[in-house]
Scaffold this motif. Structure first.
Motif, PDB file in Angstrom:
ATOM      1  N   PRO A 338     -49.842  12.304  21.196  1.00 37.46           N
ATOM      2  CA  PRO A 338     -50.582  13.497  20.788  1.00 37.46           C
ATOM      3  C   PRO A 338     -50.946  13.355  19.300  1.00 37.46           C
ATOM      4  CG  PRO A 338     -48.455  14.059  21.810  1.00 37.46           C
ATOM      5  CD  PRO A 338     -48.455  12.593  21.557  1.00 37.46           C
ATOM      6  N   LEU A 375     -42.857   9.448  21.292  1.00 39.17           N
ATOM      7  CA  LEU A 375     -43.351  10.826  21.399  1.00 39.17           C
ATOM      8  C   LEU A 375     -43.333  11.300  22.849  1.00 39.17           C
ATOM      9  CD1 LEU A 375     -46.266  10.761  18.773  1.00 39.17           C
ATOM     10  CD2 LEU A 375     -43.964  11.706  18.541  1.00 39.17           C
ATOM     11  N   GLN A 376     -43.547  10.354  23.771  1.00 40.96           N
ATOM     12  CA  GLN A 376     -43.475  10.736  25.185  1.00 40.96           C
ATOM     13  C   GLN A 376     -42.048  11.124  25.571  1.00 40.96           C
ATOM     14  OE1 GLN A 376     -45.471   7.361  26.845  1.00 40.96           O
ATOM     15  NE2 GLN A 376     -47.460   8.212  26.205  1.00 40.96           N
ATOM     16  N   ASP A 379     -41.651  14.604  24.447  1.00 42.14           N
ATOM     17  CA  ASP A 379     -42.423  15.475  25.325  1.00 42.14           C
ATOM     18  C   ASP A 379     -41.722  15.742  26.646  1.00 42.14           C
ATOM     19  OD1 ASP A 379     -44.548  16.265  23.923  1.00 42.14           O
ATOM     20  OD2 ASP A 379     -46.065  15.130  25.053  1.00 42.14           O
ATOM     21  N   LYS A 380     -41.127  14.681  27.210  1.00 41.18           N
ATOM     22  CA  LYS A 380     -40.455  14.811  28.507  1.00 41.18           C
ATOM     23  C   LYS A 380     -39.106  15.487  28.377  1.00 41.18           C
ATOM     24  CE  LYS A 380     -40.868  10.441  29.710  1.00 41.18           C
ATOM     25  NZ  LYS A 380     -40.696   9.172  30.411  1.00 41.18           N
TER      26      LYS A 380
END
Ligand code: ADP
Ligand code: MG
Ligand code: ZN
Length: 475
Positions: A338, A375-376, A379-380
């Motif tokens: 993002p 970052l994922q 996010d998760k």
């Protein structure tokens, strides 16, 4: 009385060509003295200089990037003076017909865009270097630098403060580095700046008498030297004196400017067209071809980062100052990061780590895809933002992927509500007094309970869940 400063900068940029401007000698830095010289660059009688095509191309590219008009006809002139580092007795420069004129660039000062005019950009050769240190009773001359191609970029007197001057200089540096025409290294002298400074009563139209400050070799000194000079000139006038037109030197040790030579002692260079070099003709087609081959420049990138990625102006400005930073950011976004989160990590933790080691994004130990991967995980909900900080440091140190670090170090966030509930129960049982005070209205204590729970879980409790559970169980 309020005073206004008027400033114009003359910037010399050393061009990144492999060979010198009028001969085939290498421009490499740091060789044995005089190892990179030939009859042409030391100006033996009867030799004929020939213009390096690449130097011309670099100057034209810089002119196009700064909105200049490129001259279809331009030529070289001899600037005559004597100095031991100039064996020819003249420097080949441009005078009446510079290659670029009437340009401008934009700087951002306190959030507003300001345009600074560029009077001209011309090509010239560098001189040699006198060596006085470590030579005992002697001075030596090293001519390796003789004939190294320079651009002189002259601004209009549009600059009004030391801060604007430094911003202008930064912008120029950013542009020449994007273009790959100069490495922009101020310390090594690849980018050198002379500042012309005058003051006038606010509201007056005419300019005051200017002094030119030489020897400025850092952004900090650009600001400091000009700041000092403005104050000095105001003091001179308020004490009833007159500013004299002169050349001054910035003395970094003392933090002052000192007189070097007055106008009376100034050189009369007796410029005349150089008969050894043919005039330069660049046709429209060549100019347009070069214009279309320009890379996307910092301003265009900045605008695109705001519109395409929804970044705040400030982020976009910082991320686009260096091409390598901008490209790293775009690669991270392309890999699924993002934009705003990527920007935050780059401007914060990553720039700090790189600066500490004086590294650039070109040799960043973390790959853009690796930031996207981390970052994922956030996010998760696999890791919390807090844990991410230490994962990030570890990624930087080892170059390994975030998911591997998280697995190996058991950093997976605890998002199991029964597990968190159990921890909270224990903490509330251990701290009955605090529970009582909280219930009596001392809500600041929530932070205390969060801290205890984080300590117990080694920072791994899902912060949102923890907060919600605490509030529920305390009510
Ligand atoms: P020179 O080659 O003698 O240094 P130029 O006319 O080429 O003189 O001007 C050099 C620089 O001085 C330019 O950047 C110009 O904008 C700036 N300049 C000219 N007049 C003033 C002034 N009164 N105050 C401040 N800067 C000035
Ligand atoms: Mg000058
Ligand atoms: Zn040579």
């Amino acid at each position: 009385m309020t005073w206004e400063a008027v400033i114009g900068l003359e910037v010399h940029a050393q061009m990144l060509t492999v060979t010198k401007i009028f001969c085939g000698c290498s421009t490499r830095f740091g060789s044995e003295p005089n190892a990179q010289t030939c009859q042409i660059c030391i100006g033996m009688p009867g030799v004929l200089p020939v213009l390096n095509r690449r130097a011309l191309e670099f100057a034209v590219r810089t002119g196009l990037a700064t909105n200049c008009t490129i001259a279809e006809y331009s030529r070289f002139a001899r600037k005559n003076y004597f100095y031991p580092d100039l064996p020819k007795g003249y420097q080949i420069s441009q005078y009446e017909h510079p290659i670029c004129e009437h340009g401008h660039l934009e700087i951002v000062i306190d959030g507003t865009v300001k345009r600074i005019g560029i009077t001209r950009i011309h090509m010239e050769e560098d001189a040699g270097k006198n060596v006085h240190e470590g030579a005992g009773a002697f001075s030596y001359v090293d001519l390796n630098r003789t004939g190294v191609p320079l651009m002189e970029i002259v601004s209009e007197p549009d600059i009004r403060s030391p801060k604007e001057a430094a911003e202008y200089m930064r912008k120029l540096r950013s542009i020449v580095r994007y273009l790959g025409v100069c490495d922009g290294n101020l310390e090594q002298g690849s980018l050198r700046c002379d500042a012309n400074v005058s003051v006038r009563p606010a509201g007056q139209k005419e300019f005051g008498t200017r002094a030119e400050i030489k020897n400025i070799n850092s952004f900090r000194y650009v600001e400091k030297a000009i700041e000092y000079e403005i104050k000095r000139q105001i003091r001179v006038i308020e004490d009833g004196g007159n500013v004299v037109q002169e050349t001054r030197l910035w003395n970094a040790d003392k933090g002052i400017t000192e007189s070097m030579r007055s106008k009376e002692e100034a050189h009369d260079y007796r410029y005349f067209p150089d008969p050894d070099l043919v005039p330069i003709m660049v046709d429209r087609k060549q100019i347009e071809d070069m214009r279309t081959s320009l890379p996307e420049l910092p301003d265009a990138k900045r605008h695109r980062f705001v519109t395409d990625f929804g970044l705040p102006e400030y982020d976009a400005y910082l991320l686009t100052a260096e091409r390598s930073t901008a490209e790293w950011f775009e690669a991270a976004v392309a890999a699924g990061a993002p934009a705003k989160a990527a920007s935050n990590w780059i401007m914060g933790d990553l720039m700090k780590l790189l600066n500490e080691e004086n590294r650039s994004f070109d040799d960043c130990p973390i790959k853009p895809q690796q930031l996207a991967g981390m970052l994922q995980l956030i996010d998760k909900g696999t890791i919390s933002g807090k844990i991410a900080k230490s994962v990030f440091d570890e990624m930087y140190r080892t170059g390994r992927d975030a998911d591997i670090i998280v697995k190996e170090q058991g950093l997976v966030q605890i998002s199991d509500s029964t597990a968190i509930e159990k921890v909270v129960e224990e903490i509330l049982a251990k701290n009955p007094k605090e529970v009582e005070r909280f219930k009596a209205g001392d809500e600041k204590l929530l932070g205390f309970f969060v801290g205890q729970a984080m300590k117990a879980t080694k920072g791994k409790a899902n912060p949102q869940m923890l907060n919600d559970l605490l509030k529920k169980m305390l009510s």
